[in-house]
Scaffold this active site. Structure first.
Site, PDB file in Angstrom:
ATOM      1  CD  GLU A 107     -48.051 -19.376  44.681  1.00 13.56           C
ATOM      2  OE1 GLU A 107     -46.877 -19.433  45.099  1.00 13.56           O
ATOM      3  OE2 GLU A 107     -48.570 -20.286  44.007  1.00 13.56           O
ATOM      4  CD  GLU A 223     -51.994 -22.170  39.731  1.00 10.43           C
ATOM      5  OE1 GLU A 223     -51.377 -23.070  40.370  1.00 10.43           O
ATOM      6  OE2 GLU A 223     -51.586 -20.997  39.660  1.00 10.43           O
TER       7      GLU A 223
END
Length: 314
Positions: A107, A223
């Site tokens: 991220e 995810e």
């Protein structure tokens, strides 16, 4: 969950072939002090994986969140590189040869932060500049040459302006890294889906996947889950819409040969981060995962299985 819930552990072994800790390999879990590591729980997970012939993913070596309390008091622009290198060498090195893939950097993109390069204004960026990403991959490659090295991010799958901007920033970041010779090998797409979201454009997602694959990179769905926020209370209707979202998404991503793995972010509704972070407004339990809270298969399980069955042979 695996150590305290034998029924869940049995279902995990029955349904899964790869294991990734949600939090156990993050800095906060491993680093009680600037000079100490605590590998007790992660060693247990690696032993569990070996016992049941599961592959193991590493998540994550470098992130702007889940940092220990001492981090902000200890790190600065003078010592951040030393701490970063030491952490990666210690963690990736400990499990070298035992990991399928590492989310080396997680991220690092946040377009709303306003930087021309789209990068997140994180402590790592503040201390080390964009070079922290290249550095992290190079150290990880030295510490564990066998593990696939992945950049992992979210907010990439829908036909919205924010997701389009993030896809663009991600491709530009990959281009810059490859131009430097950064030893990145794969791109992780988190894929936190919303069953109520209608702005899904299969062709735009296919093109994004093709663009990544054209760089010679593998792709992992890292995810995957489907939030049921905004859906009706009726369980049968809710489960059908969640299953439809899984099927629609996987039918697209599994068509891309560069996609080599799919991991759901949790297996059973008994244990899901969405209960806390994305609860339903009506207070009903969320139902985002393949198995229900009683560990029974839901329509989502069958939708995932059907997508795998229909996928081109690799």
């Amino acid at each position: 969950m695996l150590s305290s819930d034998a029924q869940f552990a049995a279902r995990y072994v029955e349904n899964c072939r790869i294991l990734v800790p949600e939090n156990g390999l993050k800095w906060r879990a491993l680093r009680p002090s600037p000079t100490e590591f605590d590998f007790t729980k992660t060693d247990w997970l690696f032993d569990f994986a070996v016992k049941y012939s599961l592959q193991m993913r590493g998540h994550t070596l470098v992130w702007h969140l889940s940092l220990p309390r001492w981090f902000s008091e200890t790190l600065n622009s003078r010592n951040a590189e030393r701490h970063l290198v030491h952490h990666i060498e210690s963690v990736a090195g400990r499990y070298a040869g035992k990991v399928h893939s590492w989310d080396v950097v997680n991220e690092a993109i946040e377009v709303p932060d306003g930087r021309p390069d789209g990068l997140r204004k994180s402590p790592w960026l503040e201390f080390l500049g964009e070079e922290y990403i290249d550095l992290s991959f190079r150290v990880a490659a030295q510490a564990d040459p066998e593990a696939l090295r992945v950049y992992n991010d979210y907010g990439l799958q829908y036909d919205t302006s924010s997701h389009a901007a993030k896809r663009h920033a991600a491709l530009r970041l990959l281009e810059r890294l490859q131009a430097k010779g950064t030893p990145i090998q794969a791109f992780g797409i988190q894929s936190h889906l919303r069953a109520s979201e209608t702005r899904f454009n299969a062709e735009k997602l296919r093109q994004f996947l093709r663009d990544i694959a054209s760089m010679g990179l593998k792709i992992l769905i890292t995810e995957l889950d489907v939030s049921d926020q905004g859906l009706p209370a009726d369980i049968e209707q809710r489960d059908r819409l969640v299953a439809d979202a899984y099927r629609e998404y996987l039918d697209v991503v599994l068509d891309e040969p560069a996609v080599i793995a799919v991991l759901t972010w949790g297996l059973s509704d008994r244990y899901t981060w969405l209960s806390e972070f994305k609860p339903r407004e009506d207070g009903l339990p969320v139902r985002p995962l393949p198995l229900d809270e009683n560990l029974e298969r839901k329509p989502a399980w069958w939708a995932i299985a059907q997508a795998f069955d229909n996928a081109p042979l690799r």
